[in-house]
Design a protein around this motif. Structure first.
Motif, PDB file in Angstrom:
ATOM      1  N   ASN A   1       0.841  -1.194   0.000  1.00 27.81           N
ATOM      2  CA  ASN A   1       0.000   0.000   0.000  1.00 27.81           C
ATOM      3  C   ASN A   1       0.884   1.254   0.000  1.00 27.81           C
ATOM      4  OD1 ASN A   1      -2.106   1.775   0.142  1.00 27.81           O
ATOM      5  ND2 ASN A   1      -3.100   0.780   1.876  1.00 27.81           N
ATOM      6  N   GLU A   2       1.606   1.435  -1.083  1.00 22.63           N
ATOM      7  CA  GLU A   2       2.564   2.532  -1.181  1.00 22.63           C
ATOM      8  C   GLU A   2       1.872   3.890  -1.148  1.00 22.63           C
ATOM      9  OE1 GLU A   2       4.981   1.757  -4.606  1.00 22.63           O
ATOM     10  OE2 GLU A   2       5.736  -0.125  -3.764  1.00 22.63           O
ATOM     11  N   GLY A   3       0.659   3.981  -1.663  1.00 21.58           N
ATOM     12  CA  GLY A   3      -0.077   5.240  -1.656  1.00 21.58           C
ATOM     13  C   GLY A   3      -0.332   5.745  -0.250  1.00 21.58           C
ATOM     14  N   VAL A   4      -0.739   4.868   0.653  1.00 18.99           N
ATOM     15  CA  VAL A   4      -1.022   5.288   2.031  1.00 18.99           C
ATOM     16  C   VAL A   4       0.279   5.536   2.787  1.00 18.99           C
ATOM     17  CG1 VAL A   4      -2.082   4.603   4.229  1.00 18.99           C
ATOM     18  CG2 VAL A   4      -3.327   4.309   2.086  1.00 18.99           C
ATOM     19  N   GLN A   5       1.336   4.827   2.461  1.00 17.36           N
ATOM     20  CA  GLN A   5       2.634   5.132   3.065  1.00 17.36           C
ATOM     21  C   GLN A   5       3.028   6.573   2.737  1.00 17.36           C
ATOM     22  OE1 GLN A   5       5.693   2.148   2.179  1.00 17.36           O
ATOM     23  NE2 GLN A   5       4.045   0.651   1.940  1.00 17.36           N
ATOM     24  N   LYS A   6       2.918   6.943   1.473  1.00 17.69           N
ATOM     25  CA  LYS A   6       3.252   8.307   1.048  1.00 17.69           C
ATOM     26  C   LYS A   6       2.311   9.312   1.695  1.00 17.69           C
ATOM     27  CE  LYS A   6       5.163   6.832  -3.352  1.00 17.69           C
ATOM     28  NZ  LYS A   6       4.923   6.706  -4.801  1.00 17.69           N
ATOM     29  N   LEU A   7       1.056   8.935   1.844  1.00 23.21           N
ATOM     30  CA  LEU A   7       0.070   9.810   2.467  1.00 23.21           C
ATOM     31  C   LEU A   7       0.476  10.161   3.900  1.00 23.21           C
ATOM     32  CD1 LEU A   7      -2.797  11.044   1.980  1.00 23.21           C
ATOM     33  CD2 LEU A   7      -3.689   8.996   3.059  1.00 23.21           C
TER      34      LEU A   7
ATOM     35  N   GLY B   1       2.896  14.605   7.426  1.00 23.12           N
ATOM     36  CA  GLY B   1       3.828  14.980   8.484  1.00 23.12           C
ATOM     37  C   GLY B   1       4.204  13.883   9.449  1.00 23.12           C
ATOM     38  N   ALA B   2       3.606  12.705   9.325  1.00 22.47           N
ATOM     39  CA  ALA B   2       3.984  11.591  10.191  1.00 22.47           C
ATOM     40  C   ALA B   2       5.393  11.134   9.809  1.00 22.47           C
ATOM     41  CB  ALA B   2       2.998  10.437  10.038  1.00 22.47           C
ATOM     42  N   ARG B   3       6.022  10.463  10.732  1.00 24.89           N
ATOM     43  CA  ARG B   3       7.350   9.932  10.415  1.00 24.89           C
ATOM     44  C   ARG B   3       7.309   8.415  10.457  1.00 24.89           C
ATOM     45  NH1 ARG B   3      11.585   9.001  14.494  1.00 24.89           N
ATOM     46  NH2 ARG B   3      10.507   8.586  16.449  1.00 24.89           N
ATOM     47  N   GLU B   4       8.055   7.822   9.553  1.00 26.10           N
ATOM     48  CA  GLU B   4       8.167   6.370   9.554  1.00 26.10           C
ATOM     49  C   GLU B   4       9.174   5.986  10.624  1.00 26.10           C
ATOM     50  OE1 GLU B   4       8.642   2.597   6.534  1.00 26.10           O
ATOM     51  OE2 GLU B   4       8.874   4.615   5.746  1.00 26.10           O
ATOM     52  N   VAL B   5       8.754   5.098  11.520  1.00 29.58           N
ATOM     53  CA  VAL B   5       9.616   4.729  12.644  1.00 29.58           C
ATOM     54  C   VAL B   5      10.158   3.310  12.548  1.00 29.58           C
ATOM     55  CG1 VAL B   5       8.627   6.406  14.234  1.00 29.58           C
ATOM     56  CG2 VAL B   5       7.615   4.126  14.088  1.00 29.58           C
TER      57      VAL B   5
ATOM     58  N   TRP C   1       4.306 -13.283   2.241  1.00 31.63           N
ATOM     59  CA  TRP C   1       4.693 -12.507   3.412  1.00 31.63           C
ATOM     60  C   TRP C   1       4.728 -11.033   3.058  1.00 31.63           C
ATOM     61  CZ3 TRP C   1       4.646 -14.008   8.219  1.00 31.63           C
ATOM     62  CH2 TRP C   1       4.788 -15.366   8.503  1.00 31.63           C
ATOM     63  N   HIS C   2       4.288 -10.202   4.010  1.00 34.61           N
ATOM     64  CA  HIS C   2       4.290  -8.755   3.806  1.00 34.61           C
ATOM     65  C   HIS C   2       4.977  -8.065   4.972  1.00 34.61           C
ATOM     66  CE1 HIS C   2       1.588  -8.725   0.349  1.00 34.61           C
ATOM     67  NE2 HIS C   2       0.953  -9.719   0.958  1.00 34.61           N
ATOM     68  N   ASP C   3       5.746  -7.045   4.632  1.00 32.63           N
ATOM     69  CA  ASP C   3       6.308  -6.168   5.647  1.00 32.63           C
ATOM     70  C   ASP C   3       5.247  -5.146   6.033  1.00 32.63           C
ATOM     71  OD1 ASP C   3       8.679  -7.513   5.164  1.00 32.63           O
ATOM     72  OD2 ASP C   3       9.581  -5.874   4.015  1.00 32.63           O
ATOM     73  N   ILE C   4       5.368  -4.634   7.261  1.00 33.38           N
ATOM     74  CA  ILE C   4       4.459  -3.603   7.757  1.00 33.38           C
ATOM     75  C   ILE C   4       5.286  -2.367   8.093  1.00 33.38           C
ATOM     76  CG2 ILE C   4       2.817  -2.954   9.572  1.00 33.38           C
ATOM     77  CD1 ILE C   4       1.818  -5.144   7.587  1.00 33.38           C
ATOM     78  N   HIS C   5       4.899  -1.230   7.515  1.00 30.34           N
ATOM     79  CA  HIS C   5       5.553   0.044   7.782  1.00 30.34           C
ATOM     80  C   HIS C   5       4.830   0.730   8.933  1.00 30.34           C
ATOM     81  CE1 HIS C   5       8.007   0.208   4.000  1.00 30.34           C
ATOM     82  NE2 HIS C   5       7.189  -0.800   3.760  1.00 30.34           N
ATOM     83  N   LEU C   6       5.600   1.198   9.911  1.00 30.84           N
ATOM     84  CA  LEU C   6       5.046   1.850  11.100  1.00 30.84           C
ATOM     85  C   LEU C   6       5.255   3.361  11.018  1.00 30.84           C
ATOM     86  CD1 LEU C   6       6.555  -0.551  13.783  1.00 30.84           C
ATOM     87  CD2 LEU C   6       4.257  -0.599  12.826  1.00 30.84           C
ATOM     88  N   PHE C   7       4.190   4.101  11.302  1.00 29.46           N
ATOM     89  CA  PHE C   7       4.230   5.556  11.278  1.00 29.46           C
ATOM     90  C   PHE C   7       3.722   6.092  12.601  1.00 29.46           C
ATOM     91  CE2 PHE C   7       3.859   4.124   6.951  1.00 29.46           C
ATOM     92  CZ  PHE C   7       4.751   4.926   6.268  1.00 29.46           C
ATOM     93  N   GLU C   8       4.216   7.280  12.973  1.00 34.89           N
ATOM     94  CA  GLU C   8       3.708   7.936  14.171  1.00 34.89           C
ATOM     95  C   GLU C   8       3.603   9.432  13.926  1.00 34.89           C
ATOM     96  OE1 GLU C   8       6.339   7.271  17.499  1.00 34.89           O
ATOM     97  OE2 GLU C   8       7.759   8.783  16.805  1.00 34.89           O
ATOM     98  N   MET C   9       2.618  10.004  14.599  1.00 31.70           N
ATOM     99  CA  MET C   9       2.460  11.457  14.646  1.00 31.70           C
ATOM    100  C   MET C   9       2.277  11.806  16.110  1.00 31.70           C
ATOM    101  SD  MET C   9       2.166  14.435  13.128  1.00 31.70           S
ATOM    102  CE  MET C   9       1.580  14.295  11.443  1.00 31.70           C
ATOM    103  N   THR C  10       3.049  12.761  16.582  1.00 29.17           N
ATOM    104  CA  THR C  10       2.889  13.223  17.955  1.00 29.17           C
ATOM    105  C   THR C  10       2.081  14.514  17.957  1.00 29.17           C
ATOM    106  OG1 THR C  10       4.921  14.513  17.909  1.00 29.17           O
ATOM    107  CG2 THR C  10       5.089  12.209  18.669  1.00 29.17           C
ATOM    108  N   SER C  11       1.490  14.795  19.068  1.00 31.26           N
ATOM    109  CA  SER C  11       0.733  16.026  19.214  1.00 31.26           C
ATOM    110  C   SER C  11       1.629  17.237  18.964  1.00 31.26           C
ATOM    111  CB  SER C  11       0.124  16.104  20.619  1.00 31.26           C
ATOM    112  OG  SER C  11      -0.538  17.331  20.812  1.00 31.26           O
ATOM    113  N   GLU C  12       2.826  17.202  19.499  1.00 31.84           N
ATOM    114  CA  GLU C  12       3.754  18.322  19.314  1.00 31.84           C
ATOM    115  C   GLU C  12       4.092  18.528  17.842  1.00 31.84           C
ATOM    116  OE1 GLU C  12       8.106  19.875  20.914  1.00 31.84           O
ATOM    117  OE2 GLU C  12       7.461  17.837  21.382  1.00 31.84           O
ATOM    118  N   ARG C  13       4.385  17.436  17.129  1.00 28.71           N
ATOM    119  CA  ARG C  13       4.700  17.548  15.700  1.00 28.71           C
ATOM    120  C   ARG C  13       3.495  18.123  14.956  1.00 28.71           C
ATOM    121  NH1 ARG C  13       6.869  12.894  14.602  1.00 28.71           N
ATOM    122  NH2 ARG C  13       8.928  13.708  14.282  1.00 28.71           N
ATOM    123  N   TRP C  14       2.301  17.645  15.284  1.00 32.80           N
ATOM    124  CA  TRP C  14       1.092  18.122  14.609  1.00 32.80           C
ATOM    125  C   TRP C  14       0.868  19.611  14.880  1.00 32.80           C
ATOM    126  CZ3 TRP C  14      -1.416  17.177  10.541  1.00 32.80           C
ATOM    127  CH2 TRP C  14      -2.676  17.702  10.332  1.00 32.80           C
TER     128      TRP C  14
END
Length: 177
Positions: A121-127, A132-136, A149-162
């Motif tokens: 799901n490369e489109g949602v990764q780019k989204l 402003g989220a970061r891939e962690v 088998w599929h890899d899972i990309h993890l993203f996070e957004m913090t309140s401060e970053r937002w």
């Protein structure tokens, strides 16, 4: 944009969306087309203290599902998930994160939102990155689906970053609690 708490009357529409190929191919699991199972799912989410599910409404049309899951109220974090089930409204996908971040950080007082995205799901990764989220990290070979088998990309957004981004404050959903 209005988020309506999932009710039994929405279950058929959600089942129809969730079993569409363009939706289910990016989900960890495939579900059978079963209203009985849908009602069981509804019973579980209806009493959950760690998830909230809404049907998204735009211009008086139900367009998809959005949710907070694995909510940790003590540590003020959750995973967020969505899909746009109506093809005429897929162009709105790029804005849905703005609504969720504003709601989770400004209304619920969360400190962090997380997202997981399958490798295909490369489109949602780019989204996530554009919002402003970061891939962690990447969980390698984390999900097996259709014998692949599929890899899972993890993203996070913090309140401060937002809050530092601060250019999307106009995206506020009307949310049923």
């Amino acid at each position: 944009m209005i988020w309506r708490k999932v009710q039994e009357k929405h279950l058929q529409k959600i089942l129809d969306w969730r079993t569409k190929e363009n939706i289910t191919r990016f989900m960890y699991t495939d579900i059978p087309y079963s209203m009985e199972n849908q009602k069981k799912w509804f019973e579980v989410i209806n009493v959950s203290q760690t998830s909230i599910h809404w049907v998204m409404e735009y211009n008086e049309n139900f367009i998809g599902l959005i949710s907070l899951t694995s909510i940790d109220w003590q540590n003020k974090r959750a995973y967020w998930n969505f899909y746009v089930g109506e093809e005429d409204y897929t162009m709105l996908a790029g804005f849905i994160g703005f609504y969720m971040y504003n709601y989770a950080f400004n209304e619920l007082g969360f400190e962090k939102l997380l997202g997981e995205v399958m490798d295909i799901n490369e489109g949602v990764q780019k989204l996530h990155l554009r919002q402003g989220a970061r891939e962690v990290g990447i969980l390698e070979k984390h999900i097996i689906k259709n014998d692949t088998w599929h890899d899972i990309h993890l993203f996070e957004m913090t309140s401060e970053r937002w809050q530092n981004i601060n250019k999307y404050s106009k995206y506020v959903a009307e949310v049923e609690r």
